[in-house]
Every structure is written in C-alpha cells, then in structure tokens.
Design a protein around this motif. Structure first.
Motif, PDB file in Angstrom:
ATOM      1  N   GLN A  50      82.249 144.868 140.323  1.00 25.28           N
ATOM      2  CA  GLN A  50      83.052 143.740 140.780  1.00 25.28           C
ATOM      3  C   GLN A  50      84.430 144.199 141.256  1.00 25.28           C
ATOM      4  O   GLN A  50      85.032 143.567 142.124  1.00 25.28           O
ATOM      5  CB  GLN A  50      83.183 142.702 139.659  1.00 25.28           C
ATOM      6  N   THR A 355      72.705 141.453 137.019  1.00 26.12           N
ATOM      7  CA  THR A 355      73.019 140.327 137.888  1.00 26.12           C
ATOM      8  C   THR A 355      72.686 140.694 139.329  1.00 26.12           C
ATOM      9  O   THR A 355      72.840 141.833 139.743  1.00 26.12           O
ATOM     10  CB  THR A 355      74.505 139.927 137.776  1.00 26.12           C
ATOM     11  N   ARG A 358      75.541 135.543 143.032  1.00 23.65           N
ATOM     12  CA  ARG A 358      76.004 134.234 142.590  1.00 23.65           C
ATOM     13  C   ARG A 358      74.818 133.367 142.172  1.00 23.65           C
ATOM     14  O   ARG A 358      73.889 133.163 142.936  1.00 23.65           O
ATOM     15  CB  ARG A 358      76.767 133.582 143.734  1.00 23.65           C
ATOM     16  N   TRP A 376      72.003 133.980 134.937  1.00 23.45           N
ATOM     17  CA  TRP A 376      73.369 134.307 135.356  1.00 23.45           C
ATOM     18  C   TRP A 376      74.392 133.792 134.346  1.00 23.45           C
ATOM     19  O   TRP A 376      75.360 134.482 134.014  1.00 23.45           O
ATOM     20  CB  TRP A 376      73.623 133.712 136.737  1.00 23.45           C
ATOM     21  N   SER A 380      76.867 136.168 132.247  1.00 29.69           N
ATOM     22  CA  SER A 380      78.315 135.967 132.322  1.00 29.69           C
ATOM     23  C   SER A 380      78.939 135.860 130.930  1.00 29.69           C
ATOM     24  O   SER A 380      79.961 136.490 130.639  1.00 29.69           O
ATOM     25  CB  SER A 380      78.636 134.712 133.136  1.00 29.69           C
ATOM     26  N   HIS A 383      78.973 139.305 129.105  1.00 32.43           N
ATOM     27  CA  HIS A 383      79.939 140.270 129.612  1.00 32.43           C
ATOM     28  C   HIS A 383      81.373 139.849 129.300  1.00 32.43           C
ATOM     29  O   HIS A 383      82.209 140.700 128.985  1.00 32.43           O
ATOM     30  CB  HIS A 383      79.745 140.467 131.117  1.00 32.43           C
ATOM     31  N   ALA A 397      86.971 135.089 133.183  1.00 33.17           N
ATOM     32  CA  ALA A 397      86.253 133.821 133.215  1.00 33.17           C
ATOM     33  C   ALA A 397      86.841 132.885 134.274  1.00 33.17           C
ATOM     34  O   ALA A 397      86.108 132.263 135.056  1.00 33.17           O
ATOM     35  CB  ALA A 397      86.290 133.162 131.840  1.00 33.17           C
ATOM     36  N   TRP A 400      85.921 134.114 137.761  1.00 31.36           N
ATOM     37  CA  TRP A 400      84.533 133.820 138.113  1.00 31.36           C
ATOM     38  C   TRP A 400      84.341 132.343 138.439  1.00 31.36           C
ATOM     39  O   TRP A 400      83.620 131.997 139.372  1.00 31.36           O
ATOM     40  CB  TRP A 400      83.616 134.234 136.964  1.00 31.36           C
ATOM     41  N   TYR A 404      83.224 130.993 142.021  1.00 31.91           N
ATOM     42  CA  TYR A 404      81.976 130.231 142.115  1.00 31.91           C
ATOM     43  C   TYR A 404      82.137 129.044 143.060  1.00 31.91           C
ATOM     44  O   TYR A 404      81.253 128.729 143.847  1.00 31.91           O
ATOM     45  CB  TYR A 404      81.562 129.761 140.729  1.00 31.91           C
TER      46      TYR A 404
END
Length: 416
Positions: A50, A355, A358, A376, A380, A383, A397, A400, A404
């Motif tokens: 990422q 993963t 998305r 997913w 998430s 991790h 968090a 993400w 999203y």
C-alpha cells in the motif's frame, strides 16, 4: 548455566517480526538484551504494497525500533550491520565493535531472489522494505507522468504497461492495487493520456496463482483480478528482464515498470555460522530452533528451515516468524532458570489471507473460507489490529475508509 560476574547477555540480530517477538518474550528474564539492526525501524511488511501504490505513507507502517522497545531498560537498541559471527569466541562482529553473547537469536529474514540473475534487481525491484516501497511508488507514478508528457504513441503504450513477476500474495496485491490506482484514482487528473487504459500483467511461472491457498480460492482471485482489468498469465516464466520490459514464455513485453514478487532468499547468516543452508539459504534448525553444534544459537523467522511433525516446512509468514521469536525468547528464559523448554516448537496455523483489491480478499481459516467483501472486511480488521500502536491503527483505518468512498490515494509523492 550460571552467570556470577554479570547478567547474561542475549543478542538479537534483526528487528523484524521474529526479533521483536523474541525481545518481548525475554521481558523480565534478568538478561541484558542487545537488539541489532542495520535499519532504525521495524516495518509491518504485509502493508508495504500500500505504500508502494500510494495508499499509505511509510510512517503509517513503520516505527522506530527504539519506540517499540520504549520502557524496556533491559533492551539496548544498536543500529549496526552485522558482518559475521565468531562461534568459538561467542561474539558478533560488526564494523564498529565485536560484541560477546551468552545466547544469540538470529532473525535477519530474507531478501529478494532473482534465481541467479542478480543484475535484474535494479530493473525489477522487489518489495521488502520502506526503501523498496518508495522506489516502486516513484517508478509507478513517474511512468504516468512520462506518458502524459510523451508525444510518441508507442512510448506511451510502453510506459503505461506494468509487469508484475510472481503470483504469490505480494504479486496479487500489487496487481490489484495498481489497477485501482490507474482506473479509479488517476483518470480525473490526467488530460493527455487516459491512465485507465494502462495494461497490467501478472506473470506466474506455476500453473496457478496463490499456490498456498486452496484451488477454489486461487481461481476466485484470478477471476477477481481479471474483472479489474489485470491480464493474468500462468506458466509464464520470465526469461529476461530488460531496461524497457521483460521476456516471458517466449514473448517480449515492452513495459514502463517491471516489479519482482517471484521469490526470496535468506540472508547470508548461514555463512556467518559456517553451516550449510537449503536451496533458499535458510538454516536448518532442530525442534528447539537451535542450530546443530551451537546450542546457544537460535535461528527464527524467514531465515529458519523448520519442519513440522508432518514433514512439511513451516511457511515464511509474519505469524510463523512471531511464533518462532516468542518460542526462542521463552526457551532462553527457561534456560536462564536452569530448565529446558517444555516442548519442541510447533507452528500453529492461524490461517492465510490475501487482498485482491477494493472490496475483495480471500481468507482461509481452517475449514472457514471467506471471499469478496466479507473477506476484505476480515482482512482489514486483522491488519489494523496487528499494527504497533493506536495512532497507526486509527490513521490507517481512517485512510482506508476515506479511500473506499473517494478512491483518493494521498501519498502520491515522487521522491526518488
């Protein structure tokens, strides 16, 4: 074993998952612990992709080792590169100083393996460190920038072709993330080229992706990538990497960026000890994770070749590295009390995750298999939970959640 003139000294080489776990397991042992690493930071490698694809910044997934070991007066952190080990004198050699040990834990991990073609490394970087991730990020973003400025259609097509070599978790995650970057994030910001027309190829020498997963999940991952526009080619071994592309399965593929996710090789620690490693350079260890002939030397993490009761090698995963580091630290604690480990090391398989992009991931936990959005979400949460501190958990968090809904990737800096 008794120590009458000073506290026993334990040296841990490597500040990755295994080394940090070993240091944590030694808390309260009464030993003086020296943690050596050539870098000053501990990196959460599962999220490096990422950083490489601009979704997160380096400090979101890496922390100073000194910070991780704060509040531990028994741990001295030294930023030193190890150059050798003198097992007869029980010393670790560095360029600055030789350090004596009573117990030694080697957790130096693994590097990229180019299968005898080390000259490919500068052309096709792998992903093992923050430096690797920032280099890949810069190459990816620079390819789009150069395509925008180019007036040659053939040059544009080459620049917008991205090749990932290796269909394991890292390769799959990179392919999915690059697809999202090209098709979701960048199109509104470019006017002379369409980033969504980028060509992304994932090349795997074997018959299928994600060979460690059941075939059903492997097939799901391939179909999910193909729906995202990724060209997946199996049984496509790479024969050559060139400055402007690669050759695979007899086909020359012009490309702006080639990335390597095809294999790893252990650090040169086997040479330090003067022992024979396996084909990947890993050091065979016994049931207590010690090296034959060196009962005070423990080898853990990706560097260790550990075989379970079923004869199957323990996988090179973050979970197994943590378990080995914890076991070695606890074993030394018991030995300092004049006891032996209660039982040999046994790897506990807590599952496997990857993963794809998305709203899409695959999860294998015993008999439980998850895919798609549910997978997913599970990926998430796991991790985020395993990040080092609350700040990182919250920041990742929030990043993400924002990505999203907006597809925005805020770490798009070309710094190399």
């Amino acid at each position: 074993m008794t120590f009458t003139d000073r506290p026993p000294r334990v040296i841990i080489i490597g500040g990755g998952f295994a080394g940090i776990a070993a240091a944590q397991a030694l808390k309260g042992s009464g030993a003086r612990i020296l943690l050596l690493d050539s870098q000053n930071h501990h990196c959460f490698q599962p999220l490096l992709y990422q950083v490489a694809t601009a979704a997160l910044a380096g400090p979101d997934v890496a922390w100073p080792i000194r910070y991780v070991m704060r509040g531990r007066p028994d741990v001295t952190v030294l930023m030193l590169a190890v150059e050798g080990i003198d097992t007869a004198r029980k010393t670790v050699k560095t360029r600055v100083v030789d350090i004596a040990y009573d117990f030694l834990i080697i957790a130096t991990g693994a590097a990229h393996s180019y299968f005898g073609h080390d000259d490919w490394a500068r052309l096709a970087p792998g992903l093992k460190s923050i430096d690797d991730a920032t280099l890949i990020r810069s190459r990816l973003l620079a390819a789009f920038e150069q395509a925008e400025a180019s007036v040659d259609p053939l040059a544009r097509a080459r620049l917008l072709t991205f090749v990932i070599v290796g269909g394991g978790p890292t390769g799959v995650e990179l392919a999915g993330a690059i697809s999202e970057l090209a098709r979701r994030t960048l199109p509104p910001e470019f006017h002379r080229v369409d980033p969504a027309r980028a060509r992304i190829l994932l090349l795997e020498a074997g018959p299928r992706l994600l060979s460690a997963f059941p075939e059903r999940l492997s097939t799901y991952a391939r179909r999910a990538l193909e729906r995202m526009g990724v060209e997946v080619r199996t049984e496509a071994a790479v024969a050559e990497v060139r400055p402007a592309g690669a050759v695979a399965a007899g086909e020359e593929i012009p490309a702006g960026v080639v990335l390597w996710a095809a294999g790893v090789r252990a650090s040169p620690a086997a040479n330090w000890l003067g022992v024979a490693g396996d084909d990947a350079g890993r050091i065979p260890v016994g049931p207590e994770l010690t090296v034959a002939g060196f009962p005070d030397v423990y080898v853990v993490g990706d560097l260790a070749h550990v075989t379970g009761p079923d004869g199957v090698s323990v996988p090179a995963l973050a979970a197994s590295a943590k378990q080995m580091g914890w076991y070695a630290g606890r074993a030394i604690r018991r030995r300092l009390r004049g006891e032996r480990p209660r039982k040999p090391f046994r790897y506990r398989d807590h599952g496997n995750l990857a993963t794809i992009g998305r709203k899409s991931a695959i999860v294998k936990l015993g008999r439980l298999e998850l895919t798609g959005f549910v997978g997913w979400l599970f990926w998430s949460v796991v991790h985020v939970y395993f990040l080092v501190n609350l700040r990182s958990r919250l920041f990742v968090a929030i990043s993400w959640i924002a990505a999203y809904f907006t597809f925005h990737r805020g770490a798009r800096l070309i710094t190399r």
